[in-house]
Design a protein around this motif. Structure first.
Motif, short mmCIF file in Angstrom:
data_model
loop_
_atom_site.label_atom_id
_atom_site.label_comp_id
_atom_site.label_asym_id
_atom_site.label_seq_id
_atom_site.Cartn_x
_atom_site.Cartn_y
_atom_site.Cartn_z
N VAL A 145 1.83 -60.60 49.80
CA VAL A 145 2.73 -59.80 50.62
C VAL A 145 4.19 -60.02 50.18
O VAL A 145 4.98 -59.08 50.16
N THR A 146 4.53 -61.25 49.78
CA THR A 146 5.87 -61.51 49.28
C THR A 146 6.16 -60.64 48.06
O THR A 146 7.23 -60.03 47.95
N GLY A 147 5.20 -60.54 47.15
CA GLY A 147 5.36 -59.70 45.97
C GLY A 147 5.51 -58.23 46.31
O GLY A 147 6.33 -57.51 45.72
N GLU A 148 4.73 -57.77 47.30
CA GLU A 148 4.81 -56.37 47.71
C GLU A 148 6.17 -56.06 48.34
O GLU A 148 6.76 -55.01 48.07
N LEU A 149 6.67 -56.96 49.18
CA LEU A 149 7.98 -56.74 49.80
C LEU A 149 9.09 -56.78 48.76
O LEU A 149 10.04 -55.99 48.83
N LYS A 150 8.96 -57.66 47.79
CA LYS A 150 9.96 -57.74 46.72
C LYS A 150 9.97 -56.43 45.92
O LYS A 150 11.04 -55.91 45.58
N SER A 151 8.79 -55.87 45.66
CA SER A 151 8.73 -54.61 44.91
C SER A 151 9.29 -53.44 45.72
O SER A 151 9.67 -52.42 45.15
N ARG A 152 9.39 -53.60 47.02
CA ARG A 152 9.96 -52.55 47.87
C ARG A 152 11.45 -52.78 48.12
O ARG A 152 12.06 -52.08 48.92
N GLY A 153 12.02 -53.79 47.47
CA GLY A 153 13.46 -53.97 47.53
C GLY A 153 13.96 -55.08 48.42
O GLY A 153 15.16 -55.33 48.49
N PHE A 154 13.08 -55.77 49.14
CA PHE A 154 13.52 -56.86 50.01
C PHE A 154 13.85 -58.10 49.19
O PHE A 154 13.26 -58.33 48.13
N LYS A 155 14.78 -58.90 49.69
CA LYS A 155 14.99 -60.24 49.16
C LYS A 155 13.90 -61.09 49.79
O LYS A 155 13.59 -60.91 50.98
N VAL A 156 13.32 -61.98 49.03
CA VAL A 156 12.23 -62.78 49.58
C VAL A 156 12.47 -64.26 49.32
O VAL A 156 13.06 -64.64 48.32
N GLY A 157 11.99 -65.08 50.25
CA GLY A 157 12.00 -66.52 50.09
C GLY A 157 10.66 -66.97 49.54
O GLY A 157 9.83 -66.15 49.13
N GLN A 158 10.44 -68.27 49.52
CA GLN A 158 9.17 -68.81 49.05
C GLN A 158 8.08 -68.57 50.10
O GLN A 158 8.29 -68.86 51.28
#
Length: 169
Positions: free
Chosen positions: A83-96
């Motif tokens: 889910v972190t990868g999916e959110l990152k691909s949608r433009g969100f900044k993500v933490g670990q």
């Protein structure tokens, strides 16, 4: 022996009959009242409060302005990482990504007051997630995935829902 008194049972029977009829009417109305729309896992959370005259309009940030920390409370292998990868691909900044205690339901989106706009935006991406306000001073948002989580909402659905939320009442 005492003198026999004559009782009239008719008024008592009539009273009990009227009381029984009223009871049936009340229960009929309770059981057959129109219920509110059921909560579904649709992509648009209810934001009708923003239409109230005294309410402040909530301005949603762009995904790039929101930092999301994804936690796996569903006990499914690598779910938070995916889910972190999916959110990152949608433009969100993500933490670990990380783990969280078990959570029933779809998900919880936790934020402080400052992170509420970002949490609201994220709620469009995670249908059925519960928004939870916590004591926190930064704008970061925690997404805790529960056992009921399946997928992020499609981007087209999110875009339509966000556009609809920005329209005036």
């Amino acid at each position: 022996m005492s003198a026999s008194t004559s009782r009239r049972p008719l008024p008592a029977i009539a009273f009990l009959l009227v009381l029984s009829i009223l009871t049936v009417i009340v229960w009929w109305r309770v059981l057959h009242r129109p219920d509110a729309a059921p909560q579904t896992a649709g992509p648009t959370p209810s934001h009708s409060a923003s239409c109230a005259p005294a309410a402040k309009a909530l301005t949603l940030p762009s995904p790039g302005a929101v930092t999301v920390n994804v936690r796996n409370g569903a006990d499914r292998y690598q779910l938070a990482t995916k889910v972190t990868g999916e959110l990152k691909s949608r433009g969100f900044k993500v933490g670990q990504p990380g783990d969280a205690p078990p959570l029933t339901g779809t998900a919880e989106i936790r934020s402080g007051i400052a992170g509420r706009p970002g949490a609201t935006l994220l709620s469009y991406y995670v249908p059925g997630a519960k928004l939870v306000t916590i004591k926190r001073s930064d704008t970061n948002v925690d997404l805790i995935l529960g056992s009921g989580y399946s997928v992020l909402a499609p981007q087209t659905t999110v875009t339509k829902a966000v556009a609809k939320s920005r329209k005036p009442c």
